[in-house]
Each structure stands twice: as C-alpha cells, then as structure tokens.
Design a protein around this motif. Structure first.
Motif, PDB file in Angstrom:
ATOM      1  N   MET A   2      -2.109   9.769  -1.026  1.00 19.64           N
ATOM      2  CA  MET A   2      -0.902   9.206  -1.797  1.00 19.64           C
ATOM      3  C   MET A   2       0.350   8.838  -0.815  1.00 19.64           C
ATOM      4  O   MET A   2       0.945   7.729  -1.117  1.00 19.64           O
ATOM      5  N   ALA A   3       0.561   9.697   0.283  1.00 19.91           N
ATOM      6  CA  ALA A   3       1.841   9.297   0.808  1.00 19.91           C
ATOM      7  C   ALA A   3       1.563   7.757   1.525  1.00 19.91           C
ATOM      8  O   ALA A   3       2.359   7.172   1.897  1.00 19.91           O
ATOM      9  N   ARG A   4       0.282   7.863   2.090  1.00 15.99           N
ATOM     10  CA  ARG A   4      -0.090   6.500   2.911  1.00 15.99           C
ATOM     11  C   ARG A   4       0.031   5.346   1.935  1.00 15.99           C
ATOM     12  O   ARG A   4       0.547   4.309   2.292  1.00 15.99           O
ATOM     13  N   PHE A   5      -0.630   5.574   0.651  1.00 15.83           N
ATOM     14  CA  PHE A   5      -0.404   4.453  -0.326  1.00 15.83           C
ATOM     15  C   PHE A   5       1.248   3.965  -0.534  1.00 15.83           C
ATOM     16  O   PHE A   5       1.301   2.849  -0.462  1.00 15.83           O
ATOM     17  N   PHE A   6       2.155   5.084  -0.675  1.00 14.86           N
ATOM     18  CA  PHE A   6       3.558   4.795  -0.802  1.00 14.86           C
ATOM     19  C   PHE A   6       4.026   4.042   0.220  1.00 14.86           C
ATOM     20  O   PHE A   6       4.983   3.175  -0.008  1.00 14.86           O
ATOM     21  N   LEU A   7       3.756   4.467   1.564  1.00 15.57           N
ATOM     22  CA  LEU A   7       4.316   3.975   2.849  1.00 15.57           C
ATOM     23  C   LEU A   7       3.844   2.645   2.674  1.00 15.57           C
ATOM     24  O   LEU A   7       4.717   1.586   3.043  1.00 15.57           O
ATOM     25  N   ILE A   8       2.726   2.197   2.309  1.00 13.23           N
ATOM     26  CA  ILE A   8       2.018   0.759   2.514  1.00 13.23           C
ATOM     27  C   ILE A   8       2.836  -0.060   1.478  1.00 13.23           C
ATOM     28  O   ILE A   8       3.124  -1.274   1.808  1.00 13.23           O
ATOM     29  N   MET A   9       3.039   0.533   0.460  1.00  7.75           N
ATOM     30  CA  MET A   9       3.766  -0.002  -0.808  1.00  7.75           C
ATOM     31  C   MET A   9       5.252  -0.468  -0.375  1.00  7.75           C
ATOM     32  O   MET A   9       5.829  -1.598  -0.570  1.00  7.75           O
ATOM     33  N   ALA A  10       5.592   0.371   0.181  1.00 10.84           N
ATOM     34  CA  ALA A  10       7.170   0.311   0.398  1.00 10.84           C
ATOM     35  C   ALA A  10       7.319  -0.648   1.753  1.00 10.84           C
ATOM     36  O   ALA A  10       8.464  -1.583   1.763  1.00 10.84           O
ATOM     37  N   LEU A  11       6.446  -0.548   2.681  1.00  7.74           N
ATOM     38  CA  LEU A  11       6.324  -1.716   3.740  1.00  7.74           C
ATOM     39  C   LEU A  11       6.131  -3.215   3.194  1.00  7.74           C
ATOM     40  O   LEU A  11       6.877  -4.214   3.582  1.00  7.74           O
ATOM     41  N   ALA A  12       5.359  -3.159   2.241  1.00  8.04           N
ATOM     42  CA  ALA A  12       5.020  -4.537   1.660  1.00  8.04           C
ATOM     43  C   ALA A  12       6.272  -4.982   0.789  1.00  8.04           C
ATOM     44  O   ALA A  12       6.432  -6.399   0.850  1.00  8.04           O
ATOM     45  N   MET A  13       6.799  -4.232   0.229  1.00  5.56           N
ATOM     46  CA  MET A  13       7.976  -4.719  -0.558  1.00  5.56           C
ATOM     47  C   MET A  13       9.147  -5.029   0.312  1.00  5.56           C
ATOM     48  O   MET A  13       9.640  -5.783   0.170  1.00  5.56           O
ATOM     49  N   ALA A  14       9.430  -4.292   1.453  1.00  6.72           N
ATOM     50  CA  ALA A  14      10.467  -4.689   2.379  1.00  6.72           C
ATOM     51  C   ALA A  14      10.134  -6.084   2.733  1.00  6.72           C
ATOM     52  O   ALA A  14      11.146  -6.766   3.107  1.00  6.72           O
ATOM     53  N   LEU A  15       9.001  -6.253   3.339  1.00 12.63           N
ATOM     54  CA  LEU A  15       8.449  -7.552   4.013  1.00 12.63           C
ATOM     55  C   LEU A  15       8.771  -8.736   3.035  1.00 12.63           C
ATOM     56  O   LEU A  15       9.095  -9.812   3.384  1.00 12.63           O
ATOM     57  N   ALA A  16       8.330  -8.527   1.614  1.00 13.49           N
ATOM     58  CA  ALA A  16       8.517  -9.509   0.771  1.00 13.49           C
ATOM     59  C   ALA A  16      10.148  -9.743   0.364  1.00 13.49           C
ATOM     60  O   ALA A  16      10.379 -10.899   0.154  1.00 13.49           O
ATOM     61  N   THR A  17      10.809  -8.746   0.290  1.00 14.03           N
ATOM     62  CA  THR A  17      12.161  -8.826   0.219  1.00 14.03           C
ATOM     63  C   THR A  17      12.921  -9.598   1.185  1.00 14.03           C
ATOM     64  O   THR A  17      13.541 -10.795   1.053  1.00 14.03           O
TER      65      THR A  17
END
Length: 148
Positions: A2-17
C-alpha cells in the motif's frame, strides 16, 4: 504494498500539478508579452507557483463563525458543547479546562464530573469515572470500589 501505491499516486499527482501550472504560465506569457523585449519582470517567469498566487489572491478566506458572535452554533449536533467559552464551544459539565464555568480548570488528579472537579480515584460517587457509584457500605480506592 500500500505504501508503494500511495507513493506512486503522490508522485503522479505532483507531476500532473506541475505540468498544469507550467502550461498555464506559458499561455499567460504569450498573452502578456509586450512589444519591448528589454523589459524584465520582477517575478520569476519559470516558477509554476506564480500563477497560483494570483488565483489565491482573488479569494479571501471567509470569516469564521465563532460562538461569541453567534452563540447558536454551540447548539448544533456536531458542536463540542452547548456553552461558549473564549470563542469555543465547550460542555462546562465535562470539560476539565472549563468545569462548571468558563476558565475554571480542574487541578491535577481531578476530573470534571457534572460541573465539579472531583478526585475519581477516591470519590465514592464517581469512582474511577463520572457517575460510577460504589455500592452502599463499600469504599473507593485507586479508582476501584472495594479495592484492598
């Protein structure tokens, strides 16, 4: 996992922003260009936050509703209490910082029960917790009835 999933999601959101702000800045630059190419702006042109500060400047935060001006908000279901003390809704029957009245703090080792500060470790009527009455003829010791 789950930690890996949340890390990937956070990076994707940061990149999109970052990409969204970068495209907004390039559009603004093409619209606001002047005929003089020698002008230098005091703001950093490559900063993605530059456009966001303008947007945030438009929206001022709403004034928060406090109970000193609107005492009826303390009667709401989700309120922490029906009484207003120092701009906060509290329950003076249970609050250790406002026991019985605003600003009356219970001392160390006491708890607010029914608007009074009591020693729940030794009080016969509030043994261990509020409204926990020991049976007739028994005593309260260390928060337990008939502890020996």
């Amino acid at each position: 996992m789950m930690a890996r999933f949340f890390l990937i999601m956070a990076l994707a959101m940061a990149l999109a922003t970052t990409l969204a702000f970068a495209t907004t800045d390039t559009n603004e630059e093409t619209l606001t260009t002047t005929s003089s190419s020698d002008e230098v702006s005091s703001e950093d042109e490559s900063s993605p936050v530059r456009g966001m500060s303008r947007i945030l400047a438009r929206y001022k935060p709403r004034a928060t509703m406090t109970c000193d001006r609107y005492p009826r908000i303390c009667r709401d279901k989700e309120s922490s209490g029906p009484d207003c003390c120092k701009k906060k809704c509290v329950n003076v029957m249970k609050d250790n910082l406002n026991c019985g009245q605003c600003g009356l703090r219970c001392r160390y080792g006491t708890t607010c029960c029914g608007g009074r500060c009591v020693y729940v470790m030794f009080d016969h009527s509030n043994c261990g917790s509020c409204k926990n009455r020991c049976k007739k003829g028994s005593f309260c010791s260390y928060g337990m009835c008939n502890y020996a």
